[in-house]
Design an enzyme around this catalytic site. Structure first.
Site, PDB file in Angstrom:
ATOM      1  N   GLU A   1      36.213  50.436  36.880  1.00  0.00           N
ATOM      2  CA  GLU A   1      34.934  50.619  36.143  1.00  0.00           C
ATOM      3  C   GLU A   1      34.487  51.781  36.394  1.00  0.00           C
ATOM      4  O   GLU A   1      34.181  52.267  37.400  1.00  0.00           O
ATOM      5  CB  GLU A   1      33.994  49.567  36.069  1.00  0.00           C
TER       6      GLU A   1
ATOM      7  N   GLY B   1      27.740  49.345  44.803  1.00  0.00           N
ATOM      8  CA  GLY B   1      27.351  48.390  45.695  1.00  0.00           C
ATOM      9  C   GLY B   1      28.513  47.569  45.886  1.00  0.00           C
ATOM     10  O   GLY B   1      29.205  46.990  46.757  1.00  0.00           O
ATOM     11  N   ALA B   2      29.179  47.105  44.555  1.00  0.00           N
ATOM     12  CA  ALA B   2      30.319  46.145  44.456  1.00  0.00           C
ATOM     13  C   ALA B   2      30.701  45.948  43.181  1.00  0.00           C
ATOM     14  O   ALA B   2      30.240  46.859  42.240  1.00  0.00           O
ATOM     15  CB  ALA B   2      29.821  44.899  45.011  1.00  0.00           C
ATOM     16  N   MET B   3      32.060  45.600  43.000  1.00  0.00           N
ATOM     17  CA  MET B   3      32.642  45.563  41.610  1.00  0.00           C
ATOM     18  C   MET B   3      33.312  43.812  41.181  1.00  0.00           C
ATOM     19  O   MET B   3      33.843  43.374  42.115  1.00  0.00           O
ATOM     20  CB  MET B   3      33.755  46.477  41.625  1.00  0.00           C
ATOM     21  N   GLU B   4      32.909  43.618  40.061  1.00  0.00           N
ATOM     22  CA  GLU B   4      33.373  42.141  39.596  1.00  0.00           C
ATOM     23  C   GLU B   4      34.667  41.934  39.151  1.00  0.00           C
ATOM     24  O   GLU B   4      34.775  40.969  38.490  1.00  0.00           O
ATOM     25  CB  GLU B   4      32.140  41.700  38.763  1.00  0.00           C
ATOM     26  N   ASN B   5      35.612  42.552  39.578  1.00  0.00           N
ATOM     27  CA  ASN B   5      36.900  42.320  39.300  1.00  0.00           C
ATOM     28  C   ASN B   5      37.321  40.904  39.135  1.00  0.00           C
ATOM     29  O   ASN B   5      37.286  40.168  40.128  1.00  0.00           O
ATOM     30  CB  ASN B   5      37.974  43.137  40.243  1.00  0.00           C
TER      31      ASN B   5
ATOM     32  N   HIS C   1      25.437  38.569  42.061  1.00  0.00           N
ATOM     33  CA  HIS C   1      25.392  39.377  40.867  1.00  0.00           C
ATOM     34  C   HIS C   1      26.965  39.304  40.404  1.00  0.00           C
ATOM     35  O   HIS C   1      27.618  39.288  39.283  1.00  0.00           O
ATOM     36  CB  HIS C   1      24.869  40.575  41.196  1.00  0.00           C
ATOM     37  N   GLU C   2      27.781  39.876  41.435  1.00  0.00           N
ATOM     38  CA  GLU C   2      29.326  39.901  41.378  1.00  0.00           C
ATOM     39  C   GLU C   2      30.032  38.708  40.619  1.00  0.00           C
ATOM     40  O   GLU C   2      30.733  38.689  39.593  1.00  0.00           O
ATOM     41  CB  GLU C   2      30.090  40.634  42.225  1.00  0.00           C
TER      42      GLU C   2
ATOM     43  N   HIS D   1      29.127  37.734  37.022  1.00  0.00           N
ATOM     44  CA  HIS D   1      29.683  38.304  36.112  1.00  0.00           C
ATOM     45  C   HIS D   1      30.755  37.772  35.556  1.00  0.00           C
ATOM     46  O   HIS D   1      31.391  38.073  34.561  1.00  0.00           O
ATOM     47  CB  HIS D   1      30.176  39.833  36.859  1.00  0.00           C
TER      48      HIS D   1
HETATM   49  N1  TYR Z   1      29.754  46.583  37.546  1.00  0.00           N
HETATM   50  C1  TYR Z   1      29.261  46.820  38.990  1.00  0.00           C
HETATM   51  C2  TYR Z   1      27.979  45.645  38.940  1.00  0.00           C
HETATM   52  O1  TYR Z   1      28.269  44.745  39.224  1.00  0.00           O
HETATM   53  C3  TYR Z   1      28.765  48.117  39.143  1.00  0.00           C
HETATM   54  C4  TYR Z   1      29.747  49.191  39.255  1.00  0.00           C
HETATM   55  C5  TYR Z   1      29.847  50.120  38.339  1.00  0.00           C
HETATM   56  C6  TYR Z   1      30.547  49.609  40.367  1.00  0.00           C
HETATM   57  C7  TYR Z   1      30.704  51.248  38.452  1.00  0.00           C
HETATM   58  C8  TYR Z   1      31.421  50.434  40.487  1.00  0.00           C
HETATM   59  C9  TYR Z   1      31.525  51.253  39.721  1.00  0.00           C
HETATM   60  O2  TYR Z   1      32.367  52.422  39.815  1.00  0.00           O
HETATM   61  O3  TYR Z   1      26.930  46.136  39.269  1.00  0.00           O
END
Ligand code: TYR
Length: 879
Positions: A127, A267-271, A303-304, A307
């Site tokens: 993302e 912070g983190a990513m919701e893959n 949060h993640e 998502h």
């Molecule tokens: N989608 C992520 C969140 O939960 C945020 C995010 C956006 C993380 C871009 C990384 C990135 O490169 O907030």
């Protein structure tokens, strides 16, 4: 990748994709000197597109193309064109299979977008537009595909190979290599793709869903972090339960994985099924993480996880809709945190962030609506407006509809749009359809930038026993937007009588059983409300629980604020009255001569807070935190940061001297030892004792110094150790400062997350963070330019928190920041663009400062080969 005149992308130019990709078959060959990516896409023309038989265009970035074939036949030169940021295949049938092989160099990827290496492991961040750094693909969220991913790597160095979904096959390969294949049954946009390969330990747990399915929960971390997973795992299970109970959302895959990586931009990513976290947002132990970190981790894990529904199952049609998933998900995680801790405290924390940082953004050159209508670089739009204001907008819908209708609306939204890529309008439509409410005017919250200002005036008619309240709303101009239309604002209020009693709010004379609190709905530029049967001039308690993200102006007297501080039944407003009083007192002292005294009423009020143990201690702990310098700057016109810093410090010192004995007593009352737990009660006690400590040290109190040194030495948790360290670092006891800093470093030097805290406590301090000291930190052995957390903990903390030093009159702080931004722009443009933020606010400051800040921006502007990220921020700020 670099360009000097980036293109602006407009929402109005959105077109459905010309081609869809149903399945993606990926094969990664990972090596030390690079990676080969084989990608096979099943492509078909989009029946909903009017484009017809146009060439197929795939996005790419920093890729080395090795081959392209269509339906198994290699394409020759001339049948396709590699334009660098685009691969164009001119003649394609209605449906076909396209295989693309690319070579990439994760080991040299310092932007941390796409596939890169962090502490020896491979990981991804896709993302918003990182997938195009892995292979050529229609990199847009409305193309949703089913992914199958095979990862091949050396078995010794990379025993763990992860991707989205379920692992369906694994085996050994020649030359000491192995592979694992993953299959994700849910179609998803490529920004949710993830891959991890490394030598990681696995922590396992499980969760039984509401329908009785067993979910395998796994955390993957570096061996040295094995003992720091419990809190995140526990937070995850509570989030899973909460989403079932509050939103009726069950987890959908059989496995849910969390991976911690040290180098991460956000912070983190919701893959999907494989959340990747910045180590600092997931790893915690009593000895190494503060209460704040524990709470942050809980919120980010939630949060993640949330998502998975609000973002993954239902995703965004295009990046202008980003708040569809982020605003809604922040609202969800914020309610979750409120439910697990103290709701009032959580509200205070959220509003503090909003009013300090989002209001500043909304008043600055990068101001944009919750649904922007244009951007140059989407990474610049992961903002407080999209996240926090977006969450406030959803919260207002919750207030307007009430919890039951809101739940009906969210059920309908998830049901109607499951598996789709949709817009904020679709979200509102579901809320309208489920509740029958008309949200057409409410939509302006998504379209108009700027923080509405509510001017409130009142009038008491003693003869008629009527109290009249007039509210006028006005929305300031923002870049590209003027003459805004009134917005639909839920305005919660109550009225207090002389004895602190809540008065019934009769909107018509003689109304029986009138409530003591109401939510008025503002829709016009001006409203006047009449409250009947009121026989004394009440004190209004306005915008209770901060029912809308607006500024309220009402001429409360200091007496009235003191009254609200102790009588308002709304905990948030009790806190807010204290903040307003403190702001008023501090503002009076900014730039004033020493003859102007600190209002003694503030001392009385704070004395009461410090001493009265019968008050809600969690709220008291918050009330004792004076408004921050950043907030005071946000409220000021032509701000003079050093003068604000001095005035604020003068008030703290004055309070500390006057309340010295009470502070020592408060410290001792809250210092008895108990087994460490992260509960609201204990958090409040630690906060109180550490506030007491920091105030005592500001006035060079000997007993305070002894208490701090002892606490630093004996603490069994990071909150107390850091509290003592911070108090000593910000004191005039130079010898102690140096001693504890070096002891702390020796003790924790092997733990990067703790060293980040060690950096920032110095960088944020006006005592330990002068410019030469900051430069020395950049030379420190533990500093690492490639690690965003380190960059933030020194440069970000200096420019964002050490305001007296950053805003030195000679402009050296600004030049320093400009220099670091230019340096970082070459390696990590996303981080560089974020670091510019303090300079973008130059118009907010007195001209002597503002002009020098602007010069800093110009320095950056003139750097050659500026990234699109920094270009956009700097040019918009100078416009
Ligand atoms: N989608 C992520 C969140 O939960 C945020 C995010 C956006 C993380 C871009 C990384 C990135 O490169 O907030």
């Amino acid at each position: 990748m670099r360009t000097n005149q980036p293109k602006t992308i407009y929402l109005s130019e959105y077109r459905v994709p010309a081609y869809l990709v149903d399945t993606v078959d990926l094969r990664f060959e990972l090596f030390e000197d690079g990676a080969r990516v084989h990608s096979t896409l099943s492509v078909r023309r989009n029946p909903e597109s009017e484009a017809g038989a146009v060439p197929l265009e795939l996005d790419g970035d920093s890729l080395k193309l090795e081959s392209v074939s269509l339906d198994g036949v290699p394409l020759a030169q001339g049948q396709f064109e590699d334009q660098g940021d685009r691969l164009v295949v001119s003649q394609v049938p209605e449906s076909f299979e396209l295989t693309v092989v690319t070579w990439i160099e994760p080991q040299n990827n310092t932007r941390l977008e796409g596939l890169y290496k962090s502490s020896g492991m491979f990981c991804t961040q896709c993302e918003a537009e990182g997938f195009r750094c892995i292979t050529f693909f229609p990199d847009r969220p409305d193309v949703m595909s089913r992914f199958r991913t095979r990862i091949e790597a050396d078995s010794k160095s990379y025993p763990v190979l992860l991707s989205n979904g379920n692992d369906v096959e694994r085996g050994d390969l020649p030359d000491g290599r192995h592979f694992v294949t993953w299959e994700d049954p849910f179609p998803k946009p490529c920004y949710l793709f993830a891959l991890v390969a490394g030598d990681l330990v696995e922590k396992r747990d499980s969760f039984k869903t509401c329908s009785g399915r067993d979910i395998d929960l796994r955390m993957y971390v570096e061996p040295r972090n094995a003992e720091k997973c419990d809190h995140a795992m526990d937070s995850l299970k509570r989030s899973m339960r909460w989403d079932e109970e509050v939103y009726g959302r069950e987890y959908d895959l059989d496995i849910f994985m969390i991976v911690a990586v040290d180098d991460f931009n956000m912070g983190a990513m919701e893959n999907k099924g494989l959340n990747i976290f910045n180590s600092s947002c997931v790893l915690a132990s009593q000895e190494t993480a503060t209460d704040l970190a524990f709470q942050r981790i809980e919120a980010i894990v939630a949060h993640e996880y949330f998502h998975n529904w609000s973002g993954n199952r239902v995703t965004c049609r295009d990046w202008f809709q980003l708040s569809l998933k982020e605003g809604f998900t922040v609202f969800r995680d914020s309610c979750f945190s409120a439910d697990t801790g103290s709701p009032t405290v959580k509200r205070i924390e959220d509003v503090t962030l909003l009013r300090t940082a989002q209001f500043a953004e909304d008043a600055g050159p990068m101001a944009h609506p919750v649904r922007p209508s244009s951007y140059m670089e989407i990474s610049n739009f992961y903002t407080l407006t999209i996240y926090e204001k977006g969450a406030e907008v959803v919260r207002m819908i919750h207030i307007l509809l009430g919890p039951e209708m809101f739940r009906k609306g969210s059920d309908l939204y998830f049901e109607r749009h499951d598996g789709q890529a949709v817009t904020t309008d679709d979200f509102l439509q579901a809320m309208e359809d489920a509740s029958g409410r008309d949200l057409s005017q409410f939509r302006r919250w998504y379209e108009q930038a700027g923080t509405p200002v509510l001017e409130v005036s009142d009038e008491f008619d003693a003869n008629a026993c009527v109290y009249r309240l007039s509210i006028r709303q006005q929305i300031p101009d923002t870049p590209g937007q003027t003459n805004k239309q009134p917005q639909h604002i839920p305005f919660a209020l109550g009225l207090l009588g002389n004895r602190g009693q809540a008065l019934p709010l009769r909107l018509v004379a003689g109304e029986v059983d009138a409530p003591a609190e109401r939510v008025l709905e503002l829709t016009e530029t001006e409203h006047t409300f009449e409250f009947h049967g009121i026989d004394e001039h009440p004190v209004p308690s306005l915008l209770r629980d901060f029912s809308a993200p607006v500024r309220v102006r009402y001429p409360w007297s200091r007496e009235q604020l003191l009254f609200l501080m102790s009588h308002d039944p709304d905990g948030f407003n009790r806190w807010d009255a204290g903040q307003r009083l403190a702001v008023d007192v501090i503002q009076e002292l900014v730039g004033a001569s020493k003859d102007v005294a600190v209002d003694p009423r503030l001392v009385t009020a704070y004395g009461h807070l410090v001493s009265d143990a019968s008050l809600d201690q969690a709220l008291v702990a918050k009330m004792l935190q004076l408004p921050s310098e950043a907030y005071l700057i946000e409220l000021a016109d032509a701000a003079d940061a050093p003068a604000i810093h001095a005035a604020r410090e003068r008030v703290v010192k004055h309070l500390a001297i006057a309340l010295r004995d009470e502070l020592v007593a408060c410290y001792r009352r809250n210092a008895e030892s108990e087994a460490y737990q992260v509960t609201p009660e204990q958090i409040a006690r630690r906060s109180l004792r550490n506030t007491a400590l920091s105030w005592l040290l500001l006035i060079n109190d000997e007993e305070g110094r002894e208490l701090a040194v002892r606490q630093f030495r004996d603490a069994d948790n990071m909150t107390d150790r850091m509290g003592a360290l911070r108090a000593l670092v910000n004191s005039d006891y130079e010898d102690e400062r140096d001693r504890v800093l070096s002891e702390f470093y020796t003790r924790f030097q092997d733990d990067p997350q703790v060293i980040e805290q060690w950096f920032s406590v110095q960088a944020a301090s006006d005592r330990a963070g002068s410019l030469p000291q900051i430069r020395a930190l950049l030379e420190h052995e533990a500093f690492d330019w490639k690690n965003p957390n380190k960059v933030r903990s020194v440069i970000g903390a200096f420019a964002g928190q050490n305001l007296a030093e950053f805003h030195r009159a000679d402009g050296s702080g600004y030049d320093f920041l400009a220099e670091q931004v230019c340096r970082l722009d070459d390696s990590n443009p996303q981080i560089a663009a974020r670091l510019v933020t303090p300079l973008t606010r130059w118009k907010k400051f007195a001209p002597a400062y503002g002009e020098r800040m602007k010069a800093g921006l110009e320095l950056i502007r003139d750097k050659s080969g500026l990234s699109r990220d920094v270009y956009e921020v700097v040019h918009k700020s100078l416009a």
